[in-house]
Enzyme design. Structure first.
Site, short mmCIF file in Angstrom:
data_model
loop_
_atom_site.label_atom_id
_atom_site.label_comp_id
_atom_site.label_asym_id
_atom_site.label_seq_id
_atom_site.Cartn_x
_atom_site.Cartn_y
_atom_site.Cartn_z
N PRO A 1 -4.46 -2.23 -9.82
CA PRO A 1 -3.06 -3.09 -10.78
C PRO A 1 -2.08 -2.59 -9.57
O PRO A 1 -2.09 -2.26 -9.52
CB PRO A 1 -3.57 -2.59 -12.19
CG PRO A 1 -4.66 -1.76 -12.35
CD PRO A 1 -5.15 -1.25 -11.14
N ASP A 2 -1.27 -3.58 -9.77
CA ASP A 2 0.04 -3.77 -9.11
C ASP A 2 0.85 -2.70 -10.14
O ASP A 2 1.02 -2.84 -11.01
CB ASP A 2 0.16 -5.26 -8.14
CG ASP A 2 1.09 -6.11 -9.08
OD1 ASP A 2 0.69 -5.58 -10.49
OD2 ASP A 2 1.04 -6.80 -8.67
N ASN B 1 1.11 0.98 -0.03
CA ASN B 1 0.18 1.66 -1.29
C ASN B 1 -0.73 2.95 -0.96
O ASN B 1 -0.38 3.42 0.68
CB ASN B 1 -1.19 0.35 -0.49
CG ASN B 1 -0.97 -1.20 -1.57
OD1 ASN B 1 -0.20 -0.64 -2.06
ND2 ASN B 1 -1.56 -2.21 -1.29
N ASP C 1 -3.59 4.03 -1.41
CA ASP C 1 -4.81 4.00 -2.69
C ASP C 1 -6.01 3.77 -0.79
O ASP C 1 -6.94 4.51 -0.89
CB ASP C 1 -4.90 2.24 -2.84
CG ASP C 1 -4.84 1.20 -2.04
OD1 ASP C 1 -5.00 1.48 -1.00
OD2 ASP C 1 -4.70 0.23 -2.39
N HIS D 1 4.60 5.58 1.70
CA HIS D 1 4.78 6.43 0.38
C HIS D 1 4.03 7.26 0.35
O HIS D 1 3.35 7.57 -0.75
CB HIS D 1 4.69 4.94 -0.85
CG HIS D 1 5.76 4.40 -0.73
ND1 HIS D 1 5.65 3.10 -1.32
CD2 HIS D 1 6.87 4.22 0.02
CE1 HIS D 1 7.51 1.90 -1.28
NE2 HIS D 1 7.93 3.09 -0.29
N GLY E 1 1.62 -9.49 -0.46
CA GLY E 1 1.14 -8.93 -1.08
C GLY E 1 2.56 -7.91 -2.10
O GLY E 1 1.99 -6.39 -2.57
N CYS F 1 -3.87 -13.93 -2.08
CA CYS F 1 -3.77 -13.41 -0.64
C CYS F 1 -5.11 -13.53 0.02
O CYS F 1 -5.04 -13.63 1.48
CB CYS F 1 -2.93 -11.61 0.31
SG CYS F 1 -3.64 -10.94 -1.06
#
Ligand code: CNA
Length: 276
Positions: free
Chosen positions: A45-46, A119, A121, A138, A209, A252
């Site tokens: 999830p964002d 991101n 991830d 980040h 995104g 996207c």
């Protein structure tokens, strides 16, 4: 800068125009600015999407405000909510999306200047984009360390602790261990600032995104002087305000699948995604 913006350099302000621009060889140094939206189709999830975003679903963690889960001072006293949340999107559980593979294809074709990502991830790495081509603004879950003595802890061990619902403690001093992702209240990695000078060299910028709400990342797309493209569910930042901006609202992955088709790259995209 004014002069640049007066003349549209896309043949049309849509994906066809972007495809023509790339196919004509005008885009040899493409810069990407991406955010949590590119991983939503992977199942992560964002933050800010209504209903599905993490901020919407944090009530059960009983936080003073949703952002607290990523605030350094809050984490030092109350680390459990962060680890509870991190369990949901720790690397290893997810596969790259078509958008990640498209960026990988740009790299394979020698067209990727840099992928700036917010991101954490590491799906860009998993898609085979070399670390030198990524700027993780980040940080990431790839490494973790003790907040007291700085000793690193292996990612696998951090993950084991999380699975047992334990907060990882340093082997050396017992201090609190935190993945090297950037929390509110922390500085960005030095590599981010070193690589930010790329904005002057890019000949095409693609923003994908992201809600462009977190600084200093959010200011990067404003600093490029080349044509820009936004592929997002919604309009963000100042995207769409310049004469040579293309804005394509929607999913996207769908937009990049279409762009790949317009470029004649459908088979190549399928091949990288299949790991050929
Ligand atoms: P955000 O603020 O949640 O914005 C996401 C944006 O993407 C929104 O504008 C959405 O409308 C849009 N979006 C969502 N899905 C799609 C889709 N399929 N196609 C097109 N657009 C879509 O996230 P940002 O990245 O802008 O915010 C920055 C934060 C989020 C960073 O600090 C990240 O660390 C943090 N984050 C990262 C992850 C991750 O690593 N996957 C997940 C959640 C949050």
């Amino acid at each position: 800068q004014k002069k640049l913006h007066k003349h549209k350099r896309f043949s049309s302000l849509d994906l066809k125009g972007v495809a023509d621009y790339i196919a004509s060889g005008k885009a040899k140094r493409i810069i990407l600015f991406v955010g949590a939206g590119i991983s939503c189709n992977a199942g992560i999830p964002d933050f800010r999407s209504p209903e599905t975003g993490l901020y919407h679903n944090l009530q059960r963690l009983d936080l003073p405000c949703p952002e607290a889960v990523f605030e350094l001072e809050f984490f030092k006293t109350t680390p459990k909510p962060f680890y509870e949340l991190a369990k949901q999107f720790f690397p290893g559980k997810f596969e790259p999306t078509l958008t990640h593979w498209f960026i990988r294809l740009l790299f394979d074709k020698g067209l990727l200047l840099r992928c700036f990502t917010q991101n954490i991830d590491t799906l860009e790495r998993l898609a085979g984009i070399p670390e030198s081509k990524i700027a993780e603004a980040h940080g990431s879950f790839a490494t973790s360390r003790c907040l007291e003595c700085g000793k690193q802890m292996e990612t696998a061990r951090v993950q084991e602790c999380m699975q047992r619902d334990e907060v990882p403690a340093c082997d050396h001093c017992g201090g609190l261990v935190k993945p090297d992702i950037v929390f509110f209240g922390e500085g960005l990695p030095a590599a981010f600032f070193e690589r930010a000078t790329d904005v002057c060299r890019a000949d095409l910028a693609i923003v994908v995104g992201t809600s462009l709400q977190v600084q200093p990342f959010a200011s990067l797309p404003r600093r490029v002087q080349c044509p820009r493209v936004l592929l997002n569910h919604e309009r963000v930042g100042d995207m769409g305000t310049r004469a040579d901006d293309v804005v394509v609202l929607g999913d996207c992955d769908a937009s990049l699948r279409e762009l790949a088709a317009l470029l004649g790259w459908t088979a190549a995209l399928a091949a990288v995604a299949a790991g050929d």
